[in-house]
Enzyme design. Structure first.
Site, mmCIF file in Angstrom:
data_model
loop_
_atom_site.group_PDB
_atom_site.id
_atom_site.type_symbol
_atom_site.label_atom_id
_atom_site.label_comp_id
_atom_site.label_asym_id
_atom_site.label_seq_id
_atom_site.Cartn_x
_atom_site.Cartn_y
_atom_site.Cartn_z
ATOM 1 C CE LYS A 1 -3.918 -1.824 2.699
ATOM 2 N NZ LYS A 1 -4.967 -1.623 1.692
ATOM 3 C CG ASP B 1 -7.504 -4.846 7.353
ATOM 4 O OD1 ASP B 1 -8.686 -4.528 7.127
ATOM 5 O OD2 ASP B 1 -6.797 -5.464 6.535
ATOM 6 C CG ASP C 1 -3.844 -4.148 -0.276
ATOM 7 O OD1 ASP C 1 -3.988 -4.540 0.902
ATOM 8 O OD2 ASP C 1 -3.958 -2.963 -0.627
ATOM 9 N NE ARG D 1 -10.965 -9.839 -2.066
ATOM 10 C CZ ARG D 1 -11.303 -8.912 -2.951
ATOM 11 N NH1 ARG D 1 -11.614 -9.247 -4.184
ATOM 12 N NH2 ARG D 1 -11.335 -7.642 -2.605
#
Ligand code: BES
Ligand code: MN
Ligand code: ZN
Length: 513
Positions: free
Chosen positions: A290, A301, A360, A364
């Site tokens: 990032k 997160d 990134d 999922r």
């Protein structure tokens, strides 16, 4: 480390006019004609001090506004806080929750350690007293929360503890309020716990530390049991998604499972729920790193996983008659010589293979293993919650989370819980068109879609791991944090999800009994 402000909320049979307190809190609607009965009585004792603030329009009763009037020895309270409730016809239970939060926030600001709430008074019988008690309890915790564990400088002696009582003279009403207050305290305390853990930085909370935290919550809460899979056990089980994401970090990943089983037998007839929360303790992006700006925010997160942990604590303390799994896959997403890479093909716990296009898009990859675990445990309903996509934040902004589901009934129940809890959701699609974008040429799936609709393609990816089970996904990327303090909350982790999930489960439990 400094302890966060200790909060206690109780109820007390007392006349609000006479009650001795640092701060008496009363509500006022912007469209009410004159003062309500309680305010009139206080006003009379104070020789018109409240009228003098209200009549010239210095305090209009707008939502989010407040004014202070001093007791001057003429009433029991040292100060009276008038809290604006907005227009009466627009008032919801969240109006009352926010008013209580604003009051608690002010109390901490002015170091009023003893607060008496008579907010429910202004609402008359609009909502039932149990709900009133609950939302006032929740609001007190929410508004008084400060995250300052690491601030060693003595901040002019900030409040060490806050003692709040909901005051009511009518015994019958008081009993109902009391019931609500005790539930609201459980939920409020759980939410403050979530905010504390979520705010802790990446150097304090790694996946193994989070797992220890979950174990200690389970140990001290009757009804909860916690099992943690370490790397070796995850390998044996083939949890390839979590392992891939965790591979780049010195801190090993963990797969945390908390089970809540109620004592009551009737629970066996009802649906088993699986809550799955993303707990990336720090998301650097990995090899697809990032940009530096705002990267520090990625300590948050883990917020979905932390919301699940705190919800498990709350429902066990509430003794809900339901069986629930709290499933928290946890990893740190870091770039290193051992990291997973773009192009890698990962075999997930379900057996489905995934081509990594962007490291990134790691959330999922851990959630799909968590969801599959819930399927294997025969959960009838699976709800995952995650700070999953920047696109969701772009789409919905900072006020509501994205909600996707394969079941209309579940969607509606979560929308209802959102209304009651004040943790808002907005329905977004995750239909086959989106799933189509997630097909890979070299594996079953890939982990990114096209440039567009990133929140929807991410959800469509996850949906495929839920099989035929009822499933919903909450993308909380936009609501995990308050960037700036507001009238009812301090800056930092919001604790979003704890009230929403608990409210959903409370409703589900009461429908079954
Ligand atoms: N944790 C982030 C999503 C996020 C962004 C949460 C901003 C809160 C605020 C997630 O892991 C992520 O990086 N998602 C990517 C996915 C993309 C690579 C397909 C994103 O949203 O950019
Ligand atoms: Mn990411
Ligand atoms: Zn992430």
């Amino acid at each position: 480390m400094k302890k966060i402000i200790e909060v206690e909320v109780k109820s007390k049979k007392a006349d609000p006019v006479a009650v001795e307190t640092d701060l008496l809190v009363v509500g006022h609607f912007s469209d009410s004609k004159g003062l309500d009965k309680l305010c009139r009585e206080l006003d009379g004792r104070l020789g018109g001090a409240i009228s003098r603030v209200v009549e010239p329009g210095d305090f209009k009763g707008k939502e989010g506004s407040s004014a202070i009037v001093y007791g001057e020895g003429k009433v029991g309270a040292k100060r009276i806080l008038l809290v604006g409730l907005g227009e009466k016809k627009k008032a919801t239970v969240d109006t009352v929750r926010k008013a209580a939060a604003l009051a608690a926030n002010k109390a901490v600001e002015m170091k009023a350690g003893r607060v008496s709430l008579a907010l429910h008074n202004a609402l008359g019988g609009k909502f039932d007293a149990v709900t009133m008690g609950q939302v006032m309890g929740e609001g007190v915790y929410f508004g008084s929360f400060r995250y300052d564990e690491y601030v060693t400088a003595e901040e002019n002696g900030r409040l060490g503890s806050l003692k709040v009582e909901v005051v009511e003279a009518d015994s019958k009403k008081l009993r109902k309020l009391e019931k609500g207050v005790s539930a609201g305290s459980i939920i409020g305390r759980a939410q403050s716990y979530a905010r504390t853990i979520a705010n802790r930085p990446g150097n304090a909370i790694s996946p193994p530390v989070l797992a220890e935290e979950a174990k200690s919550v389970a140990k001290e809460t009757p009804g909860l049991a916690c099992t943690v899979f370490d790397e070796k056990q995850m390998k044996q089980n083939g949890m390839g998604g979590v392992l891939a994401v965790g591979s780049g970090s010195k801190a090993a990943p963990r797969f945390i499972v908390i089970k809540y089983a109620p004592k009551a037998k009737r629970a066996s007839r009802s649906a088993v729920v699986g809550l799955v929360g993303k707990a990336i303790t720090f998301d650097s992006g990995g090899i697809s790193i990032k940009p530096a700006t705002n990267m520090e925010q990625m300590k948050l997160d883990k917020s979905g996983g932390v919301a699940v942990l705190a919800t498990m604590k709350a429902i066990a303390e509430l003794r809900l008659p339901l069986s629930v799994y709290g499933i928290i896959p946890s990893a740190e997403n870091m770039p290193s010589g051992a990291s997973f890479r773009p192009g890698d093909i990962v075999t997930t716990y379900s057996g489905k293979t995934v081509e990594i296009q962007n490291t990134d898009a790691e959330g999922r990859m851990i959630l799909c293993d968590g969801i599959h675990y819930a399927v294997r445990q025969k959960c009838d309903i699976i709800i995952d919650i995650a700070t999953l996509t920047g696109s969701c934040k772009v789409a919905l902004g900072r006020y509501m989370a994205g909600l996707m589901s394969n079941d209309d009934g579940l969607l509606k129940q979560l929308q209802k819980a959102a209304k009651l809890s004040g943790e808002k959701v907005w329905a977004l699609p995750c239909s086959d068109e989106y799933a189509e974008e997630m097909k890979s040429k070299v594996a079953d799936l890939k982990n990114t879609g096209s440039k567009w609709g990133g929140a929807c393609t991410a959800a469509a990816f996850l949906r495929q791991f839920a099989g035929e089970k009822k499933w919903a996904h909450i993308d909380m990327a936009g609501v995990d944090v308050f960037e700036k303090p507001n009238e009812s909350a301090s800056a930092g982790a919001s604790g979003y999800g704890v009230r929403l999930l608990t409210s959903y489960l409370m409703n589900l439990a009461s429908r079954k009994s």
